[in-house]
Design an enzyme around this catalytic site. Structure first.
Site, PDB file in Angstrom:
ATOM      1  CG  ASN A   1      88.717   1.910  74.774  1.00 38.55           C
ATOM      2  OD1 ASN A   1      89.755   1.954  74.124  1.00 38.55           O
ATOM      3  ND2 ASN A   1      88.303   0.818  75.380  1.00 38.55           N
TER       4      ASN A   1
ATOM      5  CG  HIS B   1      87.217  -4.053  79.512  1.00 33.55           C
ATOM      6  ND1 HIS B   1      87.400  -3.082  78.565  1.00 33.55           N
ATOM      7  CD2 HIS B   1      86.329  -3.538  80.412  1.00 33.55           C
ATOM      8  CE1 HIS B   1      86.662  -2.032  78.850  1.00 33.55           C
ATOM      9  NE2 HIS B   1      86.004  -2.281  79.972  1.00 33.55           N
TER      10      HIS B   1
ATOM     11  CG  ASP C   1      83.787  -0.277  81.675  1.00 36.00           C
ATOM     12  OD1 ASP C   1      84.796  -0.265  80.931  1.00 36.00           O
ATOM     13  OD2 ASP C   1      82.887  -1.123  81.559  1.00 36.00           O
TER      14      ASP C   1
ATOM     15  CB  CYS D   1      96.145  -1.387  77.823  1.00 35.71           C
ATOM     16  SG  CYS D   1      96.474  -2.321  76.325  1.00 35.71           S
TER      17      CYS D   1
END
Length: 843
Positions: free
Chosen positions: A215, A461, A478, A220
């Site tokens: 990340n 998220h 994730d 996004c």
């Protein structure tokens, strides 16, 4: 982290609960691990089999859900906090925590505190794990009357336990008639569903076979989309085949996509995407907020499609993602129709007011009536009643569906997110929406990916649930964490809408779906092997990794090294300013040296590199003087050769050193440098000033005793300058910028003639026949003028973005002098010039 896990309950129902239902973290009371004799730490998995904690196999510690029990004996005597043995879920230790509680306002009313604890003994402060759980006190007489409550919590180091301080009245438990206690024993049970943790050593590759994407803090939905495209194996194969051998590694989107795919396929750790975002110019959060996932998909696929033209994989994008639809308008009362066939790569479905994906498709092809004030202009037929709509001619092998969760609200004049419940199936049948069906190839689709957003229109998220092999085995991606999940978690939990279950958040829902045609599963998901990757691409990417690893190692070890910058005498020639060279223009020979390297070891390295024997070289560190100059200073090699370089430099990094060497002829003959007595000798540098040319000429350096008279040096100066012996000379000492002092007494010794005699002092000389026609007749005049010089850039105001030209002026010039100088440069009349002072533009 989004709450995406729904707790499955087995044979339970809620019974009456106490009035106080405060859900909170456990209080800081002394925690006592229960002694083995009075508890039973049997664990009960979902299949009902009982196994002990000690016997739990290590390869199941990564599981996402489990149920375990904790039996407390002599419960009526419970006075302290008790903890169960640890049970591992998601590789973290989970414990049941129970305690008796009393209220200050009602000291006679005793209650039971019941909490779930996670990773409490860890010293780390960066970990977190989102989980849902059902807390249960078992009713031994009737399982259906067991008392249960649910929790949903983000566990982290400051809140590592969560539950109820008043789970139920203590008296209800010890009342044997109510069935919670038997032989003074009470059994507690917890059913936990946990997301993969963050901030801990979670090995995604080990537990799932896949890796995540790092990340970057402003990407996004990009990571979710990239994983979706990566697991479209037919696309991945085609991407590898794109010709990118000559592409710029920092600007090529196709090459950057190849790099990400290759690393996702081969890496054991999360993969970075900074080079990819840099290649298509979306490097800030604003860039992603101003676009949506559909636009990013088009940016990537358009770049890939263009790159594939003229290659063996040309047309792959349209073959995999391309469908066809026809837009039509049919007049009702005249024989007139208008039709236009269009290609599409994704379909935007309205979800507002729609119950399911079938409703959205029905709405998409719904017929619009053009009548009344909205009649259709049919040209020569005039205004006519008509029907307007869309029909699907074909659906592609891979169907991207964009759910319109983000829409503009005219009432609030801003974008909003629609969190309404919207159902979508695992198996999707679309034959009814085709203009013409084919029984041999039904439009039967299997759900491959669910892209999910948690939050509102202003942020949140993003995760993606993927069915990588199309076999119903789902994983949650994730960002950098990949974990296995249930089909229910991937599909039903992302319908959105209000739900009484703690595990489902109202603002967590799907915004994009990917379906694959059942008949095309083998084509789309066929395994991608190393043999599908061109050897040249593998070689290039591996070389990039090697170079990056080397740079990373250098950064990690940078604190162990220092930089030594060597300047040689040839760099002094042609220098027209103060001191010996211009630090901004000089070309150093740079050496990366270990700080604890000795001077002796450095000299050996220097000898091999420069091609001189150690006794043919001498080091003179450049030393900053109090007057602002930098001059060479003596370094005693015999005394200092065992000391470390960082000590000798006095922590100066980089350390600049003048390297003195013998001349070429002496070196070839095996000669050495003359001896230098630091107590009796001094090294001086000589410069000759030419008033006619207004230039300085470097004339080398000399060793001389400090007692030597100035007169004894004149012959050396004449020889170095090419003057006849006996030529009268005028001498100056270059002290510092704008301070050049004439040496009047040539019969004085050096230590008396020069101010604070030191190694590296500079004597500037010139002939005594001063040319009075020169505007800078003396060296002193030259250095004074040098001090006031300034380089000015002049640009033509009438030419946009004119780079201009540089003119060296003096800050002592008046306007007329400046105008004449610039006019001479432009070969024009100074009266035709007008000057404007530049001004900084401010928004």
């Amino acid at each position: 982290m989004s709450n995406c896990v729904r707790v499955e309950q087995q044979n339970e129902q809620h019974v009456s609960e106490p009035e106080e239902m405060d859900m909170e973290a456990g209080v800081d009371e002394p925690q006592v691990d229960a002694p083995i004799p009075i508890i039973n730490g049997n664990l009960v998995p979902d299949d009902g089999d009982t196994i002990k904690d000690q016997e739990m196999e290590e390869d199941t510690s990564w599981r996402s859900e489990a149920t375990f029990q904790f039996t407390v004996e002599r419960f009526s005597k419970l006075s302290d906090t008790l903890l169960s043995p640890a049970y591992y879920i998601r590789n973290l230790p989970w414990k049941i925590m129970v305690m008796p509680r009393t209220h200050q306002e009602r000291p006679n009313q005793k209650t039971l505190g019941f909490f779930l604890q996670c990773n409490a003994e860890s010293e780390s402060t960066s970990w977190s794990c989102n989980a849902q759980a059902v807390l249960k006190v078992i009713n031994v007489k009737d399982e259906e009357k067991s008392f249960t409550r649910k929790i949903s919590h983000l566990f982290f180091h400051k809140e590592n336990d969560w539950g109820y301080s008043s789970f139920m009245p203590f008296n209800d438990i010890v009342d044997s008639d109510k069935g919670f206690i038997e032989d003074d024993k009470v059994t507690f049970e917890v059913s936990v569903q946990a997301d993969a943790p963050h901030g801990v050593a979670w090995d995604s590759k080990k537990y799932t076979g896949y890796v995540g994407l790092k990340n970057q803090g402003a990407t996004c939905y990009m990571n979710s989309l990239l994983q979706t495209l990566f697991f479209t194996n037919q696309l991945r194969k085609a991407v590898y085949q794109m010709p990118t051998e000559g592409d710029d590694s920092s600007k090529s989107v196709p090459l950057a996509l190849q790099r990400v795919f290759y690393e996702l396929q081969h890496s054991d750790k999360p993969v970075g995407t900074k080079k990819l975002t840099k290649s298509f110019g979306w490097e800030t959060l604003d860039s992603f907020m101003q676009h949506d996932v559909q636009e990013l998909s088009r940016v990537l696929l358009d770049n890939v499609e263009n790159k594939m033209k003229g290659t063996c994989v040309e047309g792959t994008i349209s073959k995999v993602f391309g469908g066809k639809m026809v837009s039509y308008i049919h007049c009702k009362n005249v024989n007139y129709r208008s039709e236009r066939t269009e290609d599409y790569y994704d379909i935007q479905l309205s979800i507002k007011g729609k119950k399911s994906i079938y409703d959205s498709f029905a709405n998409y092809i719904a017929v619009e009536q053009l009548d009344g004030d909205n009649k259709y202009d049919a040209g020569e037929h005039g205004l006519q009643d008509a029907e307007k709509g869309v029909r699907f001619l074909s659906f592609p092998p891979v169907l991207h569906l964009q759910l319109m969760r983000f829409m503009y609200d005219p009432q609030t004049d801003q974008n909003i997110k629609i969190n309404d419940r919207f159902e979508f199936p695992e198996a999707l049948l679309l034959d009814e929406f085709l203009q013409k069906t084919d029984a041999s190839e039904p439009a039967s689709y299997i759900l491959h990916a669910v892209l999910v957003h948690s939050g509102d229109n202003h942020g949140g998220h993003y995760v993606v649930y993927l069915n990588p092999c199309g076999d119903g085995k789902w994983c949650k991606f994730d960002d950098d964490v990949v974990s296995r999940c249930t089909k229910k978690e991937a599909i039903e939990h992302n319908f959105g809408g209000l739900d009484d279950d703690f595990s489902v958040r109202h603002c967590t829902n799907a915004y994009m779906l990917v379906y694959i045609n059942e008949n095309k599963l083998d084509y789309v998901l066929h395994s991608t092997l190393d043999s599908d990757i061109p050897p040249l691409l593998i070689e290039r990417l591996q070389e990039e990794k090697r170079i990056e690893a080397q740079k990373r190692k250098e950064r990690q070890e940078a604190h162990l090294y220092m930089q030594v910058q060597i300047v040689t005498e040839d760099q002094f020639c042609g220098h027209q300013g103060n001191d010996m060279y211009d630090e901004e223009k000089v070309k150093y020979a740079v050496f990366k040296v270990l700080k604890n390297c000795t001077l002796y070891e450095f000299m050996q390295t220097l000898s091999q590199t420069m091609g001189y024997a150690p006794d043919q070289m001498r080091l003179w560190p450049m030393q900053a003087r109090r007057n602002g100059t930098r001059r060479p200073a003596m370094l005693d090699y015999e005394m200092e050769n065992g000391r470390h370089m960082i000590e000798l430099s006095e922590n100066e990094n980089p350390w600049n050193i003048f390297l003195e060497t013998v001349d070429t002829d002496t070196a070839a003959a095996g000669g050495t440098l003359p001896s230098f007595d630091k107590e009796r000798d001094v090294m001086l540098f000589l410069k000759m000033y030419d008033p006619k040319a207004k230039t300085l000429n470097y004339c080398g350096h000399i060793y001389t005793p400090i007692t030597c008279k100035i007169r004894d040096l004149l012959s050396v100066m004449c020889e170095r300058a090419g003057f006849p012996q006996g030529t009268n000379l005028v001498l100056y000492e270059e002290v510092k910028p704008n301070l050049t002092e004439r040496i009047q007494e040539i019969d004085f010794s050096l230590d008396k003639a020069l101010d604070e005699l030191m190694d590296g002092d500079i004597i500037v000389f010139q002939r005594d026949d001063i040319d009075i026609t020169s505007d800078l007749p003396t060296a002193r005049d030259y250095f004074h003028d040098l001090y006031h010089r300034v380089d000015v850039i002049f640009c033509d105001k009438t030419i946009l973005n004119d780079p201009g030209f540089v003119v060296t002026l003096s800050n002592r010039m008046n306007y007329s002098q400046v105008a004449r100088t610039v006019a001479q440069r432009l070969n024009t009349d100074p009266m035709l010039l007008q000057f404007f002072k530049s001004q900084g533009w401010q928004k």
